[in-house]
Motif scaffolding. Structure first.
Motif, mmCIF file in Angstrom:
data_model
loop_
_atom_site.group_PDB
_atom_site.id
_atom_site.type_symbol
_atom_site.label_atom_id
_atom_site.label_comp_id
_atom_site.label_asym_id
_atom_site.label_seq_id
_atom_site.Cartn_x
_atom_site.Cartn_y
_atom_site.Cartn_z
ATOM 1 N N LEU A 49 -81.488 -30.284 37.897
ATOM 2 C CA LEU A 49 -82.365 -29.127 38.079
ATOM 3 C C LEU A 49 -83.429 -29.418 39.135
ATOM 4 O O LEU A 49 -83.709 -28.571 39.981
ATOM 5 N N ALA A 50 -84.009 -30.599 39.112
ATOM 6 C CA ALA A 50 -85.024 -30.971 40.107
ATOM 7 C C ALA A 50 -84.431 -30.943 41.515
ATOM 8 O O ALA A 50 -85.077 -30.459 42.457
ATOM 9 N N ILE A 79 -89.272 -20.550 35.762
ATOM 10 C CA ILE A 79 -89.015 -21.063 37.100
ATOM 11 C C ILE A 79 -88.299 -19.983 37.903
ATOM 12 O O ILE A 79 -87.579 -19.156 37.342
ATOM 13 N N VAL A 80 -88.526 -19.966 39.208
ATOM 14 C CA VAL A 80 -87.958 -18.934 40.076
ATOM 15 C C VAL A 80 -87.093 -19.597 41.145
ATOM 16 O O VAL A 80 -87.539 -20.529 41.823
ATOM 17 N N PHE A 81 -85.877 -19.108 41.264
ATOM 18 C CA PHE A 81 -85.002 -19.508 42.365
ATOM 19 C C PHE A 81 -84.963 -18.344 43.346
ATOM 20 O O PHE A 81 -84.672 -17.209 42.962
ATOM 21 N N ARG A 82 -85.244 -18.616 44.606
ATOM 22 C CA ARG A 82 -85.222 -17.576 45.634
ATOM 23 C C ARG A 82 -83.821 -17.338 46.181
ATOM 24 O O ARG A 82 -83.563 -16.328 46.819
ATOM 25 N N HIS A 83 -82.927 -18.292 45.954
ATOM 26 C CA HIS A 83 -81.559 -18.219 46.467
ATOM 27 C C HIS A 83 -80.576 -18.535 45.339
ATOM 28 O O HIS A 83 -80.935 -19.239 44.398
ATOM 29 N N PRO A 84 -79.326 -18.071 45.451
ATOM 30 C CA PRO A 84 -78.315 -18.464 44.469
ATOM 31 C C PRO A 84 -78.187 -19.996 44.446
ATOM 32 O O PRO A 84 -78.405 -20.654 45.458
ATOM 33 N N ASP A 103 -83.700 -25.360 46.865
ATOM 34 C CA ASP A 103 -84.105 -23.954 46.958
ATOM 35 C C ASP A 103 -85.416 -23.813 47.724
ATOM 36 O O ASP A 103 -85.567 -22.925 48.558
ATOM 37 N N ALA A 104 -86.352 -24.705 47.478
ATOM 38 C CA ALA A 104 -87.645 -24.651 48.161
ATOM 39 C C ALA A 104 -87.528 -24.999 49.646
ATOM 40 O O ALA A 104 -88.294 -24.500 50.463
ATOM 41 N N GLY A 105 -86.519 -25.812 49.991
ATOM 42 C CA GLY A 105 -86.351 -26.235 51.377
ATOM 43 C C GLY A 105 -85.542 -25.287 52.236
ATOM 44 O O GLY A 105 -85.488 -25.446 53.443
ATOM 45 N N ALA A 159 -80.032 -15.750 42.244
ATOM 46 C CA ALA A 159 -81.469 -15.962 42.413
ATOM 47 C C ALA A 159 -82.190 -15.157 41.342
ATOM 48 O O ALA A 159 -81.674 -14.151 40.849
ATOM 49 N N GLY A 160 -83.380 -15.598 40.974
ATOM 50 C CA GLY A 160 -84.144 -14.869 39.973
ATOM 51 C C GLY A 160 -85.017 -15.790 39.154
ATOM 52 O O GLY A 160 -85.162 -16.975 39.442
ATOM 53 N N THR A 161 -85.597 -15.222 38.112
ATOM 54 C CA THR A 161 -86.480 -15.965 37.216
ATOM 55 C C THR A 161 -85.682 -16.480 36.026
ATOM 56 O O THR A 161 -84.917 -15.734 35.413
ATOM 57 N N TYR A 162 -85.888 -17.725 35.708
ATOM 58 C CA TYR A 162 -85.213 -18.388 34.600
ATOM 59 C C TYR A 162 -86.257 -18.977 33.659
ATOM 60 O O TYR A 162 -87.371 -19.308 34.080
ATOM 61 N N VAL A 163 -85.889 -19.127 32.402
ATOM 62 C CA VAL A 163 -86.754 -19.761 31.415
ATOM 63 C C VAL A 163 -86.177 -21.148 31.135
ATOM 64 O O VAL A 163 -85.014 -21.278 30.762
ATOM 65 N N LEU A 164 -86.998 -22.161 31.336
ATOM 66 C CA LEU A 164 -86.613 -23.534 31.078
ATOM 67 C C LEU A 164 -87.246 -23.964 29.764
ATOM 68 O O LEU A 164 -88.456 -23.842 29.586
#
Length: 86
Positions: free
Chosen positions: A75-76, A10-15, A82-84, A27-32
């Motif tokens: 998390l959801a 999963i990718v977060f574009r913001h902290p 983050d998407a908004g 921000a960054g790529t995470y493994v869930l």
């Protein structure tokens, strides 16, 4: 009892932050990873979630990798926030 682990990047574009965490995560790529166990005694296969963890893999070599437990509902909400964001 049989267990399985489902993995998703999963990718977060913001902290972001999650309830119960002391620090803001970058921000960054995470493994869930979601571990599930087979519910036995049923006439069909069914799985029950045992744990969900999130791991941030830093880009530099020999950096500390931290695996943190996470509530899927928190998390959801963080992913939706983050998407908004612009």
């Amino acid at each position: 009892m049989s267990n399985r682990i489902q993995t998703e990047d999963i990718v977060f574009r913001h902290p972001f932050s999650l309830r119960g965490w002391a620090e803001l995560q970058p921000a960054g790529t995470y493994v869930l990873e979601t571990e599930e166990e087979l519910v036995e005694g049923l006439s069909f296969p069914a799985w029950r979630r045992v744990s969900t963890t999130i791991t941030h893999r830093p880009g530099r070599a020999q950096a500390v990798v931290q695996m943190l437990p996470v509530d899927p509902q928190d998390l959801a909400r963080a992913r939706a926030a983050d998407a908004g964001r612009p």
